[in-house]
Design a protein around this motif. Structure first.
Motif, PDB file in Angstrom:
ATOM      1  N   LEU A 234      34.656  24.439  45.712  1.00 38.06           N
ATOM      2  CA  LEU A 234      35.367  25.218  44.703  1.00 38.06           C
ATOM      3  C   LEU A 234      35.016  26.695  44.808  1.00 38.06           C
ATOM      4  O   LEU A 234      35.460  27.496  43.999  1.00 38.06           O
ATOM      5  CB  LEU A 234      35.027  24.698  43.296  1.00 38.06           C
ATOM      6  CG  LEU A 234      35.578  23.299  42.981  1.00 38.06           C
ATOM      7  CD1 LEU A 234      35.045  22.804  41.641  1.00 38.06           C
ATOM      8  CD2 LEU A 234      37.095  23.297  42.988  1.00 38.06           C
ATOM      9  N   LEU A 235      34.191  27.038  45.814  1.00 41.77           N
ATOM     10  CA  LEU A 235      33.829  28.440  46.034  1.00 41.77           C
ATOM     11  C   LEU A 235      34.646  29.018  47.179  1.00 41.77           C
ATOM     12  O   LEU A 235      34.899  28.342  48.183  1.00 41.77           O
ATOM     13  CB  LEU A 235      32.339  28.573  46.368  1.00 41.77           C
ATOM     14  CG  LEU A 235      31.339  28.402  45.232  1.00 41.77           C
ATOM     15  CD1 LEU A 235      29.929  28.618  45.762  1.00 41.77           C
ATOM     16  CD2 LEU A 235      31.616  29.370  44.088  1.00 41.77           C
ATOM     17  N   ASP A 236      35.043  30.270  47.026  1.00 40.03           N
ATOM     18  CA  ASP A 236      35.702  30.986  48.109  1.00 40.03           C
ATOM     19  C   ASP A 236      34.676  31.267  49.202  1.00 40.03           C
ATOM     20  O   ASP A 236      33.597  31.810  48.938  1.00 40.03           O
ATOM     21  CB  ASP A 236      36.298  32.303  47.582  1.00 40.03           C
ATOM     22  CG  ASP A 236      36.932  33.124  48.683  1.00 40.03           C
ATOM     23  OD1 ASP A 236      37.913  32.654  49.268  1.00 40.03           O
ATOM     24  OD2 ASP A 236      36.415  34.221  48.963  1.00 40.03           O
ATOM     25  N   HIS A 240      32.160  34.100  47.918  1.00 40.16           N
ATOM     26  CA  HIS A 240      31.216  33.276  47.145  1.00 40.16           C
ATOM     27  C   HIS A 240      31.422  33.359  45.622  1.00 40.16           C
ATOM     28  O   HIS A 240      30.504  33.111  44.863  1.00 40.16           O
ATOM     29  CB  HIS A 240      29.767  33.611  47.518  1.00 40.16           C
ATOM     30  CG  HIS A 240      29.458  33.317  48.942  1.00 40.16           C
ATOM     31  ND1 HIS A 240      28.528  34.013  49.664  1.00 40.16           N
ATOM     32  CD2 HIS A 240      29.998  32.415  49.813  1.00 40.16           C
ATOM     33  CE1 HIS A 240      28.488  33.566  50.908  1.00 40.16           C
ATOM     34  NE2 HIS A 240      29.378  32.595  51.014  1.00 40.16           N
ATOM     35  N   TYR A 242      34.384  31.827  42.669  1.00 39.73           N
ATOM     36  CA  TYR A 242      35.246  30.647  42.623  1.00 39.73           C
ATOM     37  C   TYR A 242      36.572  30.910  43.347  1.00 39.73           C
ATOM     38  O   TYR A 242      37.047  32.048  43.408  1.00 39.73           O
ATOM     39  CB  TYR A 242      35.530  30.245  41.182  1.00 39.73           C
ATOM     40  CG  TYR A 242      34.340  29.636  40.469  1.00 39.73           C
ATOM     41  CD1 TYR A 242      33.841  28.387  40.847  1.00 39.73           C
ATOM     42  CD2 TYR A 242      33.708  30.318  39.423  1.00 39.73           C
ATOM     43  CE1 TYR A 242      32.751  27.837  40.196  1.00 39.73           C
ATOM     44  CE2 TYR A 242      32.613  29.767  38.772  1.00 39.73           C
ATOM     45  CZ  TYR A 242      32.131  28.528  39.171  1.00 39.73           C
ATOM     46  OH  TYR A 242      31.043  27.977  38.535  1.00 39.73           O
ATOM     47  N   ASN A 243      37.166  29.836  43.909  1.00 42.78           N
ATOM     48  CA  ASN A 243      38.482  29.968  44.518  1.00 42.78           C
ATOM     49  C   ASN A 243      39.561  29.572  43.519  1.00 42.78           C
ATOM     50  O   ASN A 243      39.276  29.110  42.416  1.00 42.78           O
ATOM     51  CB  ASN A 243      38.591  29.146  45.806  1.00 42.78           C
ATOM     52  CG  ASN A 243      38.351  27.660  45.583  1.00 42.78           C
ATOM     53  OD1 ASN A 243      38.650  27.122  44.519  1.00 42.78           O
ATOM     54  ND2 ASN A 243      37.799  26.985  46.583  1.00 42.78           N
ATOM     55  N   TYR A 246      39.743  26.373  41.371  1.00 40.35           N
ATOM     56  CA  TYR A 246      38.897  26.205  40.186  1.00 40.35           C
ATOM     57  C   TYR A 246      39.525  26.819  38.934  1.00 40.35           C
ATOM     58  O   TYR A 246      39.141  26.468  37.813  1.00 40.35           O
ATOM     59  CB  TYR A 246      37.527  26.847  40.424  1.00 40.35           C
ATOM     60  CG  TYR A 246      36.566  26.654  39.272  1.00 40.35           C
ATOM     61  CD1 TYR A 246      36.085  25.389  38.942  1.00 40.35           C
ATOM     62  CD2 TYR A 246      36.160  27.738  38.491  1.00 40.35           C
ATOM     63  CE1 TYR A 246      35.219  25.214  37.879  1.00 40.35           C
ATOM     64  CE2 TYR A 246      35.285  27.572  37.420  1.00 40.35           C
ATOM     65  CZ  TYR A 246      34.822  26.302  37.121  1.00 40.35           C
ATOM     66  OH  TYR A 246      33.971  26.120  36.066  1.00 40.35           O
ATOM     67  N   ALA A 250      38.864  25.869  35.009  1.00 38.84           N
ATOM     68  CA  ALA A 250      38.212  26.804  34.087  1.00 38.84           C
ATOM     69  C   ALA A 250      39.088  27.048  32.860  1.00 38.84           C
ATOM     70  O   ALA A 250      38.593  27.093  31.724  1.00 38.84           O
ATOM     71  CB  ALA A 250      37.922  28.122  34.810  1.00 38.84           C
ATOM     72  N   ILE A 307      34.012  34.148  34.090  1.00 42.64           N
ATOM     73  CA  ILE A 307      34.376  33.365  35.280  1.00 42.64           C
ATOM     74  C   ILE A 307      35.205  34.230  36.221  1.00 42.64           C
ATOM     75  O   ILE A 307      36.287  34.706  35.854  1.00 42.64           O
ATOM     76  CB  ILE A 307      35.166  32.108  34.874  1.00 42.64           C
ATOM     77  CG1 ILE A 307      34.309  31.231  33.951  1.00 42.64           C
ATOM     78  CG2 ILE A 307      35.607  31.318  36.106  1.00 42.64           C
ATOM     79  CD1 ILE A 307      35.104  30.164  33.223  1.00 42.64           C
ATOM     80  N   VAL A 309      37.236  34.627  39.807  1.00 44.76           N
ATOM     81  CA  VAL A 309      37.977  33.813  40.768  1.00 44.76           C
ATOM     82  C   VAL A 309      38.661  34.725  41.775  1.00 44.76           C
ATOM     83  O   VAL A 309      39.289  35.716  41.385  1.00 44.76           O
ATOM     84  CB  VAL A 309      39.040  32.957  40.049  1.00 44.76           C
ATOM     85  CG1 VAL A 309      39.919  32.224  41.049  1.00 44.76           C
ATOM     86  CG2 VAL A 309      38.389  31.973  39.082  1.00 44.76           C
TER      87      VAL A 309
END
Length: 535
Positions: A234-236, A240, A242-243, A246, A250, A307, A309
């Motif tokens: 779920l991480l870019d 690093h 969130y992608n 996610y 969220a 959050i 993204v």
């Protein structure tokens, strides 16, 4: 489909009637008549007449300068005219086609300067259900990597202009970050070459010539592994944060909080200003550095509960829990002022970037995420229009949708093909913030003379290979000689017998080609893949 068949029969009748009124018909006109039938008939379901026309066309020398009498034409085209007389009152019923729609196939980037190998592999791998971007120029492969967005890369080690190791060296960090599997192929299977491939990060090495079935199985294994990793992450990979996968999760969590507390929260869409200039001036690797540092800067300047993204490209989204619009705007404005003073260095040159932002307060979380993204997008658009490097708060009146324009040029002398492609494009789903503008051109001369596609908008050109006055290869060469040729993506429509034309198209930098006759859903999928690269 029936309307295309009726149109097809009408055009045949029109051409035959026209020839009855002239003293002679040029050889080129006869050849083009057969070429048009051979290319179009099977696409719309007239397989029998398509095969007849192709057989007759293949018996002719395209460059002959003969002048035909109408009697000679009637004698040579007897099978065509006989078929037309039998079918002119009744077009066969339409047929249905099944296929993989909207360009959602796995993407294979195939890099090799052997155009015969590229053509063969593209044809075979696309039978499996994959989309293959075949690149003959290693330098173009490096620059194309960023918009092809492959799921697997296959690189030949021995090429004339450079070797595959140089391409792998340039791409390996990007490949590693995005977990993109790489397969090296080579006629040289010496221990030294194999070890070097693996040391440089290749996931597999396959010796040429190879068994195609085994090759396909090995590529499938790599694609399955990548799919599994993508589903877990779920991480870019680059920044690093969130992608975009996610973001919905969220939003759902904040929706749940809102339903309990009724406390508003905010969403901000941030976009780096003139980011393309960084890539053009300093290269994509420096562009990656800017994105990483921007993401790190955002994390350092926001709360732990906020959050962040990476939504895509240079666009980021921040969700601010339990925050009103005034507070969120104040935070983003502070970030904007600080970031404008941040310095990047490349070689001996220092440069800076700014960003623009649209902020929206989510007062009713029962509305879908897309509703709030649209409002924030429109506020962002207003910030861009008013000079960039600013933050604009969204209001309910900002419902107007501001979209990026992608132009689509259909260049084909066959009016039926122009109609078919127009119908396909007008029914395509648009990406968020994207609008399609389409124009058709009856030949290459008309396309080149037009100012419509010379503006700054990206342009997809669907280009027939064989046309009067100026053929498709000449148009492609003209496009690639333009100062901003990177704005154009080109899909060539080619005849299956024209292997030399396909090879030349790859050398000139065609982004994709499809051979006639083809299924309409296959053309639709190719167009969708290219549109995804341009969005």
């Amino acid at each position: 489909m029936d309307k295309y068949k009726q149109y097809f029969l009408k055009n045949i009748r029109k051409k035959l009637e026209e020839w009855e009124t002239v003293p002679s018909i040029s050889h080129n006109e006869v050849y083009r008549f057969l070429h048009s039938i051979a290319g179009t008939a099977s696409i719309i379901g007239f397989d029998e007449i398509g095969s007849k026309a192709r057989k007759l066309m293949n018996q002719l020398n395209e460059t002959d300068d003969k002048q035909w009498t109408i009697e000679e034409v009637k004698q040579y085209l007897f099978e065509i005219i006989e078929w037309f007389d039998e079918n002119k009152k009744d077009a066969p019923v339409s047929f249905t086609d099944k296929g993989n729609k909207y360009g959602d196939k796995p993407v294979i980037l195939l890099i090799d300067d052997d155009t015969s190998f590229l053509m063969y592999m593209k044809e075979q791998l696309e039978k499996v259900g994959w989309y293959v971007a075949a690149i003959a120029n290693p330098q173009k492969a490096i620059t194309s990597f960023y918009d092809v967005r492959p799921d697997c890369v296959v690189i030949d080690i021995h090429m004339k202009e450079t070797d595959g190791f140089a391409v792998l060296e340039f791409l390996k960090e990007k490949l590693k970050q995005q977990f993109i599997p790489t397969i090296m192929v080579s006629v040289d299977s010496s221990k030294a070459v194999r070890i070097k491939s693996y040391e440089m990060g290749a996931d597999d090495f396959i010796q040429k010539p190879f068994d195609l079935d085994e090759f396909i199985v090995r590529v499938k294994r790599q694609l399955e592994r990548k799919k599994h990793i993508d589903e877990m992450l779920l991480l870019d990979e680059l920044t690093h944060v969130y992608n975009r996968k996610y973001l919905k999760q969220a939003y759902a969590l904040l929706q749940s909080d809102w339903q309990r507390s009724q406390e508003p929260f905010c969403l901000a869409v941030l976009d780096l200003d003139h980011f393309k200039q960084v890539n053009d001036r300093y290269g994509h690797l420096v562009g990656d550095v800017v994105l990483r540092e921007f993401a790190r800067f955002l994390k350092q300047g926001t709360r732990v509960s906020d959050i962040i993204v990476r939504f895509g490209g240079e666009e980021f989204v921040i969700l601010f829990p339990k925050t009103r619009r005034e507070e969120a705007s104040e935070v983003v404005n502070r970030l904007r002022e600080q970031f404008e003073c941040h310095s990047f260095r490349e070689g001996g040159t220092a440069f800076s970037r700014t960003f623009s932002c649209g902020v929206v307060e989510i007062t009713d979380a029962n509305e879908p995420l897309e509703h709030w993204l649209r409002l924030a997008d429109n506020a962002l658009y207003e910030a861009k229009e008013n000079g960039r490097n600013r933050v604009v708060s969204a209001t309910p009146s900002q419902e107007a949708v501001h979209q990026k324009i992608i132009k689509i040029a259909v260049v084909d002398d066959d009016p039926i093909m122009r109609t078919i492609i127009t119908d396909i494009v007008t029914k395509l789903p648009c990406e968020r913030k994207t609008k399609h503008e389409l124009q058709t051109f009856k030949d290459g001369v008309e396309f080149i003379a037009s100012n419509w596609h010379r503006e700054h908008s990206p342009c997809l050109v669907i280009l027939d290979g064989v046309m009067p006055k100026m053929d498709g290869l000449e148009v492609l060469q003209w496009i690639r000689q333009q100062k901003r040729s990177d704005r154009y993506k080109v899909i060539m429509l080619t005849s299956r017998r024209s292997e030399n034309d396909i090879a030349r198209a790859l050398e000139l930098g065609a982004d994709d080609y499809i051979t006639k006759p083809f299924k309409l859903l296959e053309l639709e999928a190719r167009i969708c893949q290219m549109m995804k690269r341009m969005s």
